[in-house]
Scaffold this motif. Sequence first.
Motif, PDB file in Angstrom:
ATOM      1  N   GLU A   1       0.806  -1.215   0.000  1.00 46.23           N
ATOM      2  CA  GLU A   1       0.000   0.000   0.000  1.00 46.23           C
ATOM      3  C   GLU A   1       0.846   1.276   0.000  1.00 46.23           C
ATOM      4  O   GLU A   1       0.603   2.182  -0.802  1.00 46.23           O
ATOM      5  CB  GLU A   1      -0.947  -0.007   1.206  1.00 46.23           C
ATOM      6  N   LEU A   2       1.818   1.358   0.889  1.00 42.49           N
ATOM      7  CA  LEU A   2       2.616   2.584   0.988  1.00 42.49           C
ATOM      8  C   LEU A   2       3.454   2.866  -0.262  1.00 42.49           C
ATOM      9  O   LEU A   2       3.501   4.017  -0.706  1.00 42.49           O
ATOM     10  CB  LEU A   2       3.479   2.565   2.250  1.00 42.49           C
ATOM     11  N   PRO A   3       4.103   1.867  -0.867  1.00 36.44           N
ATOM     12  CA  PRO A   3       4.830   2.169  -2.108  1.00 36.44           C
ATOM     13  C   PRO A   3       3.907   2.723  -3.203  1.00 36.44           C
ATOM     14  O   PRO A   3       4.293   3.627  -3.944  1.00 36.44           O
ATOM     15  CB  PRO A   3       5.415   0.818  -2.521  1.00 36.44           C
ATOM     16  N   ALA A   4       2.678   2.220  -3.280  1.00 36.48           N
ATOM     17  CA  ALA A   4       1.722   2.725  -4.275  1.00 36.48           C
ATOM     18  C   ALA A   4       1.343   4.172  -3.969  1.00 36.48           C
ATOM     19  O   ALA A   4       1.252   5.009  -4.882  1.00 36.48           O
ATOM     20  CB  ALA A   4       0.484   1.838  -4.309  1.00 36.48           C
ATOM     21  N   GLU A   5       1.124   4.476  -2.685  1.00 35.77           N
ATOM     22  CA  GLU A   5       0.785   5.847  -2.297  1.00 35.77           C
ATOM     23  C   GLU A   5       1.942   6.800  -2.601  1.00 35.77           C
ATOM     24  O   GLU A   5       1.728   7.898  -3.096  1.00 35.77           O
ATOM     25  CB  GLU A   5       0.456   5.920  -0.800  1.00 35.77           C
ATOM     26  N   ILE A   6       3.160   6.371  -2.305  1.00 32.06           N
ATOM     27  CA  ILE A   6       4.337   7.213  -2.552  1.00 32.06           C
ATOM     28  C   ILE A   6       4.509   7.432  -4.053  1.00 32.06           C
ATOM     29  O   ILE A   6       4.760   8.560  -4.499  1.00 32.06           O
ATOM     30  CB  ILE A   6       5.596   6.600  -1.909  1.00 32.06           C
ATOM     31  N   LYS A   7       4.334   6.386  -4.832  1.00 30.34           N
ATOM     32  CA  LYS A   7       4.472   6.489  -6.288  1.00 30.34           C
ATOM     33  C   LYS A   7       3.433   7.466  -6.847  1.00 30.34           C
ATOM     34  O   LYS A   7       3.739   8.296  -7.706  1.00 30.34           O
ATOM     35  CB  LYS A   7       4.312   5.112  -6.922  1.00 30.34           C
ATOM     36  N   LYS A   8       2.199   7.367  -6.351  1.00 30.47           N
ATOM     37  CA  LYS A   8       1.123   8.255  -6.805  1.00 30.47           C
ATOM     38  C   LYS A   8       1.427   9.703  -6.418  1.00 30.47           C
ATOM     39  O   LYS A   8       1.235  10.625  -7.213  1.00 30.47           O
ATOM     40  CB  LYS A   8      -0.212   7.804  -6.179  1.00 30.47           C
ATOM     41  N   ALA A   9       1.957   9.912  -5.199  1.00 33.19           N
ATOM     42  CA  ALA A   9       2.282  11.268  -4.745  1.00 33.19           C
ATOM     43  C   ALA A   9       3.440  11.860  -5.539  1.00 33.19           C
ATOM     44  O   ALA A   9       3.425  13.051  -5.861  1.00 33.19           O
ATOM     45  CB  ALA A   9       2.612  11.246  -3.249  1.00 33.19           C
ATOM     46  N   VAL A  10       4.425  11.035  -5.876  1.00 34.01           N
ATOM     47  CA  VAL A  10       5.575  11.497  -6.663  1.00 34.01           C
ATOM     48  C   VAL A  10       5.104  11.960  -8.039  1.00 34.01           C
ATOM     49  O   VAL A  10       5.606  12.952  -8.587  1.00 34.01           O
ATOM     50  CB  VAL A  10       6.650  10.392  -6.777  1.00 34.01           C
ATOM     51  N   ALA A  11       4.111  11.270  -8.582  1.00 36.38           N
ATOM     52  CA  ALA A  11       3.593  11.630  -9.900  1.00 36.38           C
ATOM     53  C   ALA A  11       2.910  12.996  -9.907  1.00 36.38           C
ATOM     54  O   ALA A  11       2.770  13.616 -10.954  1.00 36.38           O
ATOM     55  CB  ALA A  11       2.622  10.560 -10.383  1.00 36.38           C
ATOM     56  N   LEU A  12       2.524  13.479  -8.736  1.00 36.42           N
ATOM     57  CA  LEU A  12       1.862  14.790  -8.651  1.00 36.42           C
ATOM     58  C   LEU A  12       2.836  15.949  -8.837  1.00 36.42           C
ATOM     59  O   LEU A  12       2.422  17.082  -9.016  1.00 36.42           O
ATOM     60  CB  LEU A  12       1.127  14.939  -7.309  1.00 36.42           C
ATOM     61  N   GLY A  13       4.128  15.676  -8.730  1.00 39.68           N
ATOM     62  CA  GLY A  13       5.102  16.728  -9.004  1.00 39.68           C
ATOM     63  C   GLY A  13       5.901  17.122  -7.790  1.00 39.68           C
ATOM     64  O   GLY A  13       6.283  16.286  -6.985  1.00 39.68           O
ATOM     65  N   ASP A  14       6.172  18.426  -7.658  1.00 41.70           N
ATOM     66  CA  ASP A  14       7.046  19.033  -6.652  1.00 41.70           C
ATOM     67  C   ASP A  14       6.880  18.392  -5.270  1.00 41.70           C
ATOM     68  O   ASP A  14       5.853  18.539  -4.622  1.00 41.70           O
ATOM     69  CB  ASP A  14       6.760  20.530  -6.574  1.00 41.70           C
ATOM     70  N   LEU A  15       7.918  17.683  -4.818  1.00 40.91           N
ATOM     71  CA  LEU A  15       7.848  16.957  -3.542  1.00 40.91           C
ATOM     72  C   LEU A  15       7.983  17.871  -2.329  1.00 40.91           C
ATOM     73  O   LEU A  15       7.546  17.525  -1.240  1.00 40.91           O
ATOM     74  CB  LEU A  15       8.934  15.869  -3.495  1.00 40.91           C
ATOM     75  N   SER A  16       8.586  19.049  -2.504  1.00 44.61           N
ATOM     76  CA  SER A  16       8.800  19.934  -1.357  1.00 44.61           C
ATOM     77  C   SER A  16       7.485  20.448  -0.781  1.00 44.61           C
ATOM     78  O   SER A  16       7.403  20.769   0.400  1.00 44.61           O
ATOM     79  CB  SER A  16       9.712  21.107  -1.728  1.00 44.61           C
ATOM     80  N   GLU A  17       6.445  20.550  -1.615  1.00 46.04           N
ATOM     81  CA  GLU A  17       5.157  21.047  -1.130  1.00 46.04           C
ATOM     82  C   GLU A  17       4.054  20.001  -1.327  1.00 46.04           C
ATOM     83  O   GLU A  17       2.884  20.338  -1.423  1.00 46.04           O
ATOM     84  CB  GLU A  17       4.792  22.337  -1.871  1.00 46.04           C
ATOM     85  N   ASN A  18       4.425  18.744  -1.372  1.00 45.32           N
ATOM     86  CA  ASN A  18       3.493  17.667  -1.649  1.00 45.32           C
ATOM     87  C   ASN A  18       3.089  16.985  -0.340  1.00 45.32           C
ATOM     88  O   ASN A  18       3.797  16.134   0.183  1.00 45.32           O
ATOM     89  CB  ASN A  18       4.161  16.676  -2.607  1.00 45.32           C
ATOM     90  N   ALA A  19       1.920  17.352   0.190  1.00 45.97           N
ATOM     91  CA  ALA A  19       1.454  16.832   1.483  1.00 45.97           C
ATOM     92  C   ALA A  19       1.227  15.321   1.434  1.00 45.97           C
ATOM     93  O   ALA A  19       1.529  14.620   2.410  1.00 45.97           O
ATOM     94  CB  ALA A  19       0.181  17.551   1.904  1.00 45.97           C
ATOM     95  N   GLU A  20       0.706  14.822   0.318  1.00 47.32           N
ATOM     96  CA  GLU A  20       0.446  13.386   0.198  1.00 47.32           C
ATOM     97  C   GLU A  20       1.742  12.587   0.323  1.00 47.32           C
ATOM     98  O   GLU A  20       1.791  11.555   0.984  1.00 47.32           O
ATOM     99  CB  GLU A  20      -0.240  13.047  -1.136  1.00 47.32           C
ATOM    100  N   TYR A  21       2.788  13.091  -0.321  1.00 50.05           N
ATOM    101  CA  TYR A  21       4.087  12.434  -0.274  1.00 50.05           C
ATOM    102  C   TYR A  21       4.629  12.418   1.154  1.00 50.05           C
ATOM    103  O   TYR A  21       5.060  11.372   1.656  1.00 50.05           O
ATOM    104  CB  TYR A  21       5.072  13.137  -1.211  1.00 50.05           C
ATOM    105  N   HIS A  22       4.587  13.567   1.817  1.00 50.56           N
ATOM    106  CA  HIS A  22       5.113  13.661   3.187  1.00 50.56           C
ATOM    107  C   HIS A  22       4.316  12.791   4.165  1.00 50.56           C
ATOM    108  O   HIS A  22       4.892  12.156   5.051  1.00 50.56           O
ATOM    109  CB  HIS A  22       5.162  15.117   3.654  1.00 50.56           C
ATOM    110  N   MET A  23       3.001  12.740   3.989  1.00 47.27           N
ATOM    111  CA  MET A  23       2.171  11.896   4.868  1.00 47.27           C
ATOM    112  C   MET A  23       2.501  10.411   4.649  1.00 47.27           C
ATOM    113  O   MET A  23       2.600   9.651   5.605  1.00 47.27           O
ATOM    114  CB  MET A  23       0.676  12.149   4.602  1.00 47.27           C
ATOM    115  N   ALA A  24       2.676  10.017   3.394  1.00 51.24           N
ATOM    116  CA  ALA A  24       2.995   8.613   3.101  1.00 51.24           C
ATOM    117  C   ALA A  24       4.371   8.249   3.665  1.00 51.24           C
ATOM    118  O   ALA A  24       4.551   7.153   4.215  1.00 51.24           O
ATOM    119  CB  ALA A  24       2.942   8.361   1.597  1.00 51.24           C
ATOM    120  N   LYS A  25       5.335   9.140   3.566  1.00 46.65           N
ATOM    121  CA  LYS A  25       6.676   8.880   4.097  1.00 46.65           C
ATOM    122  C   LYS A  25       6.637   8.798   5.628  1.00 46.65           C
ATOM    123  O   LYS A  25       7.299   7.938   6.223  1.00 46.65           O
ATOM    124  CB  LYS A  25       7.667   9.964   3.644  1.00 46.65           C
ATOM    125  N   GLN A  26       5.843   9.685   6.267  1.00 48.48           N
ATOM    126  CA  GLN A  26       5.710   9.629   7.734  1.00 48.48           C
ATOM    127  C   GLN A  26       5.062   8.316   8.160  1.00 48.48           C
ATOM    128  O   GLN A  26       5.483   7.688   9.125  1.00 48.48           O
ATOM    129  CB  GLN A  26       4.876  10.804   8.252  1.00 48.48           C
TER     130      GLN A  26
END
Length: 157
Positions: free
Chosen positions: A23-48
């Motif tokens: 589940e988490l790798p899929a969420e991270i992959k989806k968040a990365v596809a959204l673009g700029d990671l510095s302001e990407n809340a989905e990416y940071h939540m998945a990493k946390q």
Amino acid sequence: MPEHIKKKLLEEIRLLEHELTHELPAEIKKAVALGDLSENAEYHMAKQRQEFVNARLGQLKKRMGDLALVNLANIPKDRVAFGSTVLVYDTNKDEKIEYKLVTSEESDVTKGLISTTSPIGRSLVGKQVGDMATVVTPNGNRELEVLKLTTIHDEAE
């Protein structure tokens, strides 16, 4: 280790490992596809969440190892210890209360199941019938007199 505790811990480990590997790798992959990671809340939540799951898995595996080392033969036959059922007299409340000392995974105060690591459990461990135990609580000290003791060995017979 009691079988039901082992099953409970193994089930939680299984669920967390599934989340971590699927589940988490899929969420991270989806968040990365959204673009700029510095302001990407989905990416940071998945990493946390990934960090939390990793830490929890470590705790559970350590707990499984610790519980596997418990040797029931080393539990005293005449003193309060893991698995004991104890009838105490609470001098502050003027009442008799029965507790069973269990692991932290099994504890349920409403059913009288208290952990050996809880304040009451720690104060009772090692006591014999007739001994007084002082429990330090935020509301002041409680005095418990051990009236009756049934150890894990007595229950096995």
